[in-house]
Design an enzyme around this catalytic site. Structure first.
Site: not given
Ligand code: NAD
Length: 496
Positions: A389, A183-184, A288, A156
């Protein structure tokens, strides 16, 4: 008389070159985090719908793969111009669904555009290599070929940038592509794909399916999907990496982070304060690469503690669309509650609250998920906060007597997305660059985000895989190498 509110716009999927209403049985509201207003309804598409997108991508692949690279990049040149022309409009959508300020939204779109530009270099970047006479009369050549259908699952926090770490490279290399945005925040890519559709890209080359876990699992299990790119939290990254691996797919999974900055006493404190404040509190700490822990060394402790607290307290928090606002809300009410409870845990473990951003009141936006900048001093090395985190506008301060001890904080961390140092000493900087256990390093830089032509290099629990996003790594990830060893009998050539 009361007037019924108009029904919320249902967000369609983009499959086989057409916007299609979803048949999903589950839907979710997309909510503006600054106001609480619902912006639309997003479908949680089921396996059948995702399979339709995979089928469309698979059908488009043979012709797209045979399209010369020079021709494959022409829609990307057009897309770059369309993204430039619609930058302000797209930035407003990002701010509305994600909450970050308009300036921050524009900045992320700049990096998105940069990735499109870099992918336009595919006719050069995709080239292989060769050598004549590896044995007498035998030549050897390495060429790169696309994989087929590939998919990206994105988070998101950068609705407009992160999809572009993948999409332009994947299709320029000759693959066909499926995006499953968060989805958010589905509205930004909805608009960006509308723009892409104006470029004349053949149908099925890029598809977008909205959804959550069920959609992701279908991508992970479907035999026609060859590679998965993921960005999100570490727990989900690990899950996706292992399930994709078990199904024989290539995967690159970027996870969560807990980034440290070390401030040495010889740093330019004014500059360090300004840059670290932007890193810790910019995008409400939901980057991130946000600095989460500042380790002050020696005499840097007092001066930095005072200056960062003052800088954090001065930030103007509010709706990111409003003029002069420097920090927006966090993504959801649950996120706000989680961040506030982590602040509580920090104080319970002995940290001192220098600035408390809980119970934030923002007059223009009563229903927003606001947490104001928070600074905690003396966070215990054993406490929960040290490893967790937070992903909110919270900076923890810890102190170390020297650079050795400061580096030990970084060694202990499970994450390795970014580490930064503030100093005026070249030798300290070199040592830090050499030893810091993270993949993106900043020297007097607060958000060490690699340009599009460098890899986004997380380490440890911040990344699972080999090839990272962006640049040359993206080309490696989205192609497989083929090596040809050739011998042609000499007498045949004498006939001609
Ligand atoms: P999230 O893991 O909740 O969701 C990311 C994606 O995964 C979404 O599209 C979601 O629909 C999907 N998803 C969520 N739960 C799932 C499951 N159980 N099974 C399959 N798919 C699933 O992450 P978020 O809250 O959207 O984003 C924030 C996180 O992303 C933070 O931890 C941040 O550090 C990380 N992030 C990392 C980077 C990097 O480059 N390392 C960059 C941006 C964000």
């Amino acid at each position: 008389m009361t007037v019924a509110a108009p029904p919320l716009t249902k967000i369609p999927n983009y499959i086989d070159g057409r916007w299609q209403d979803s048949t999903a049985s589950e839907w979710q509201d997309v909510v503006n985090p600054a106001t609480g207003d619902a912006l639309g309804r997003v479908p949680l598409s089921d396996a059948q719908e995702v399979a339709k997108a995979i089928q469309a991508a698979s059908a488009a692949y043979p012709a797209w793969r045979r399209t010369p690279p020079q021709d494959r990049i022409q829609p990307l040149f057009k897309l770059k111009q369309l993204l430039e022309d619609h930058l302000h409009e797209l930035a407003r959508i990002i701010t509305q669904e994600n909450g970050k300020t308009l300036a921050e939204a524009k900045a992320e779109l700049r990096r998105a555009i940069e990735n499109v530009e870099v992918a336009c270099g595919i006719p050069m970047m995709m080239q292989g290599y060769n050598l004549e006479d590896v044995a007498r009369g035998i030549d050897e050549t390495m060429i790169r070929q696309p994989l087929g259908v590939v998919a990206a699952i994105t988070p998101f926090n950068f609705p407009g940038m992160i999809p572009f770490w993948f999409l332009p490279y994947a299709i320029a290399c000759g693959n066909t592509f499926i995006l499953k945005p968060s989805e958010r925040v589905p509205l930004t890519m909805r608009r960006a794909i509308e723009l892409l559709a104006e470029t004349g890209l053949p149908k099925g080359v890029v598809n977008l399916v909205n959804g959550g876990k069920a959609a992701v699992d279908t991508l992970l299990d479907h035999p026609k999907v060859r590679a998965i790119s993921f960005v999100g939290s570490t727990a989900v990254a690990k899950y996706i990496y292992s399930r994709a691996g078990a199904n024989g797919k290539r995967a690159q999974c970027q996870g969560g982070a807990k980034n440290h900055v070390i401030v040495l006493p010889d740093a330019d404190m004014k500059m360090a304060t300004q840059i670290i404040s932007d890193s810790a509190f910019g995008c409400a700490g939901q980057r991130c690469l946000a600095v989460s822990v500042a380790v002050t060394v020696g005499e840097a402790q007092k001066i930095f503690r005072d200056s960062i607290t003052e800088a954090a307290a001065s930030l103007r928090v509010g709706n990111g669309l409003d003029e002069g606002v420097q920090m927006g809300p966090v993504i959801t009410a649950q996120s706000k509650a989680r961040i506030e409870s982590l602040i509580e845990r920090g104080t319970h473990d002995g940290a001192k609250l220098l600035l408390d951003g809980r119970q934030a009141k923002v007059s223009s936006a009563d229903n927003g998920n606001f947490v104001k900048p928070t600074v905690l001093d003396g966070v215990s090395a054993e406490g929960d906060l040290t490893d967790t985190e937070i992903f909110g506008p919270v900076l923890s301060l810890v102190h170390a007597p020297d650079l050795d001890d400061a580096l030990a904080f970084l060694e202990r961390s499970a994450y390795g997305n970014q580490a930064s140092l503030f100093t005026s000493s070249g030798s300290a900087a070199r040592r830090f660059r050499y030893e810091a256990p993270a993949g993106n390093i900043g020297i007097n830089i607060g958000v060490a985000a690699p340009m599009a032509y460098f890899p986004f290099s997380g380490w440890k629990d911040s990344f699972f895989g080999v090839q990272h996003a962006q640049g040359r790594d993206a080309v490696e990830f989205y192609t497989e190498k083929k090596v040809i060893v050739e011998r042609w009998a000499a007498e045949h050539s004498r006939k001609f």
